[in-house]
Design an enzyme around this catalytic site. Structure first.
Site, PDB file in Angstrom:
ATOM      1  N   LYS A  59       0.857  -1.178   0.000  1.00 42.65           N
ATOM      2  CA  LYS A  59       0.000   0.000   0.000  1.00 42.65           C
ATOM      3  C   LYS A  59       0.899   1.235   0.000  1.00 42.65           C
ATOM      4  O   LYS A  59       1.981   1.224   0.608  1.00 42.65           O
ATOM      5  CB  LYS A  59      -0.874  -0.027   1.252  1.00 42.65           C
ATOM      6  N   SER A 114      -9.268   1.552   2.924  1.00 45.11           N
ATOM      7  CA  SER A 114      -8.374   2.373   2.147  1.00 45.11           C
ATOM      8  C   SER A 114      -7.287   1.576   1.414  1.00 45.11           C
ATOM      9  O   SER A 114      -6.597   2.135   0.552  1.00 45.11           O
ATOM     10  CB  SER A 114      -7.694   3.410   3.063  1.00 45.11           C
ATOM     11  N   SER A 128      -9.644  -0.883   6.944  1.00 42.71           N
ATOM     12  CA  SER A 128      -8.965  -0.648   5.672  1.00 42.71           C
ATOM     13  C   SER A 128      -8.248  -1.826   5.049  1.00 42.71           C
ATOM     14  O   SER A 128      -7.858  -1.752   3.880  1.00 42.71           O
ATOM     15  CB  SER A 128      -7.986   0.521   5.823  1.00 42.71           C
TER      16      SER A 128
END
Length: 577
Positions: A138, A222, A246
């Site tokens: 990420k 996210s 997330s």
């Protein structure tokens, strides 16, 4: 901000970044305009569609799971270069058709793979348990020589907003160092939403990442780019973060697996974050994978580096194989209860009392609860203290600084908040110390009440619930812009519990028909229910979370393995596979 940077509009900076990223893709991996148009016309980009751009041996490699990949490299059946090249090519195609990457460093990855192959040829052994395995990150984790934008235009060209030439691109997150020491190959960074604080993936740099299994829906957030990339088999294992769902939301929305550990089990040192000084309810590093074996592999590998020695925030708990063995001993390989052992006792949260899950999710809960019972385990209703209370407290901490950190990052480029966040994160006064302390006490009270309820489950049969099955969200993925209710995940963050997400089923328009007699629980429930459209949601993945208490990562992984095996056995028996 670098001198003169504001002379260029934020729109122009974003456009240049997008172009620079695409330019890093090898010419032979670039798709034609016609191919891109075909991709836009597809409902489902996974499986046969993306495989049509790959050679048969590449399909074979990217179809393997993480454990099988490292085993094949360890036994000389595949080289790190073969594996890395296949995943880089697949990730390149995934990005072109699904817009899921922020950073590409494929050339660096292939060079790393060559060095690993040379090590293997020379030493006749692997560098570590992740030798040659491509792992995606990420875009919060720093890799030397690579941008970390975290979705902010003002961070382009550096990392953490740092424009100091002596530090730019030289900062490396601890988890990055650990993965490299373990033999992993890092090759790309995945998309995320501006601010991180959104259950979808949208920012002003690349726009929106949609769900590759159903482009009518969101990939979640996210860690949304991670979920999308893995659904397209551009990765089998990735690193994300979770402060409100997330890693769990993208895994559920994309039909993959995830582990949300308790904060302070895995190092967050030198990783980017939103409002990093808010440590009362910390974000946690977590993992997403196309298999449960991948989650197990990365957890035990990272813990083998003893991360607490380099990061004093990490609690010194090594991987506990005895816990795994204890729970796995309670079931056969097919998930059925061992006659000589105590069966699992699992709570089932059907509804949080605020928003009722859509028909596909409710069906998924029934499938999992029925599979558990058919396997000889116990499944009991779960009625904890109101999760609305947990969400209210948790959101208060996410907004405690009055969006000053977010505002500062936006000011670096002059970019605006994306529309989805404009109502939630307008600049305001931070909350006062006394209010902050009172909220802390409210959070502790809720944790205590939840724990007391959990302990009370032994009253009926002398056995405390081992773990709880519950929704990740009230919908199978979500129609973009219609993620109205996040309490199902946020309540778990408030208590810092451990959780694993497993894929259960997919929405089926012929089966998941709305009940005409449904009576909403309130306005929020009404709004969510009215957003359900069986045709649009058709094919959307349904994943559920299995939750244990703090620092019970080994336990919840073992339980998830049992429950998933029981589900697969039940599907096979019903002829659903």
């Amino acid at each position: 901000m670098a001198p003169g940077a504001r002379a260029v509009s934020w729109e122009a900076q974003a456009a240049k970044k997008r172009a620079d990223t695409l330019a890093k893709i090898r010419p032979e991996w670039r798709l034609s305009d016609r191919d891109l148009e075909r991709a836009r016309e597809q409902r489902d980009l996974t499986g046969p569609f993306i495989q049509s751009f790959l050679l048969p041996d590449e399909v074979s490699i990217v179809s393997m799971e993480s454990v099988d990949i490292v085993d094949s490299i360890r036994h000389g059946k595949l080289t790190a270069v073969q594996v890395t090249t296949a995943f880089c090519k697949t990730a390149a195609i995934a990005h072109q058709i699904n817009n899921c990457l922020h950073e590409i460093f494929f050339d660096q990855a292939v060079e790393r793979a060559r060095s690993l192959d040379a090590h293997f040829a020379d030493k006749k052994t692997v560098l570590g348990p992740l030798h040659g395995l491509p792992i995606s990150l990420k875009d919060q984790f720093h890799v030397k020589g690579v941008d970390t934008t975290m979705g902010y235009i003002g961070w382009i060209g550096g990392n953490l907003g740092i424009k100091d030439p002596s530090r730019t691109h030289k900062v490396e997150s601890q988890i990055t160092s650990e993965l490299l020491a373990l033999g992993a190959v890092l090759y790309c960074k995945t998309s995320l939403p501006q601010t991180l604080l959104l259950g979808e993936t949208k920012n002003n740099i690349i726009g929106q990442t949609l769900n590759p299994r159903n482009q009518n829906l969101s990939c979640g957030g996210s860690s949304g780019g991670e979920g999308a990339l893995q659904a397209l088999r551009g990765s089998t294992l990735g690193v994300g973060t979770d402060i409100g769902g997330s890693v769990r939301i993208p895994s559920a929305f994309n039909g993959i697996f995830a582990l949300k550990p308790t904060p302070e089990r895995i190092s967050y040192r030198d990783a980017a974050n939103t409002n990093p000084g808010q440590n009362t309810y910390r974000s946690t590093v977590g993992f997403l994978s196309t298999s449960l074996g991948g989650l197990d592999l990365i957890l035990r590998s990272v813990l083998s580096t003893r991360p607490w020695l380099a990061d004093p925030a990490v609690v010194p708990i090594p991987f506990r194989q005895d816990v795994v063995d204890e729970y796995l001993a309670r079931a056969r390989p097919d998930g059925s209860a061992q006659p000589s052992a105590r069966p699992l006792k699992l709570g089932v949260l059907w509804n949080d009392g605020i928003v009722t899950p859509h028909p596909p999710v409710t069906r998924g809960i029934h499938m999992l609860a029925d599979a558990v019972r058919q396997a000889g385990h116990k499944a009991v209703d779960w009625n904890p203290p109101p999760q609305a209370t947990a969400k209210r407290i948790h959101v208060s901490f996410l907004k405690a600084d009055g969006a000053h950190d977010i505002s500062h990052q936006l000011a670096l480029s002059g970019e605006p908040l994306i529309p989805d966040l404009r109502d939630s994160f307008q600049l305001s006064d931070p909350i006062g110390l006394l209010e902050y302390q009172d909220l802390t006490l409210q959070g502790l009270d809720y944790e205590s009440a939840y724990s007391d309820y959990w302990n009370s489950t032994a009253a009926d049969d002398g056995q405390v619930v081992d773990a709880v099955i519950m929704p990740v969200s009230p919908h199978a993925a979500v129609i973009p812009g219609r993620y109205y209710h996040t309490a199902y995940t946020e309540a778990i963050n408030l208590m810092n519990y451990s959780a694993v997400v497993i894929p259960v089923t997919t929405a089926d328009k012929a089966v998941d028909v709305p009940d005409p007699s449904f009576v909403p629980l309130g306005p929020e429930d009404t709004r969510n229910w009215e957003a359900y459209d069986a045709e649009i949601y058709d094919g959307g993945p349904v994943g559920l979370q299995i939750v244990a208490r703090k620092f019970e990562e080994e336990k919840i992984l073992a339980i998830a393995k049992i429950v998933h095996a029981a589900l697969q056995a039940a599907k096979a028996k019903a002829g659903a596979i």
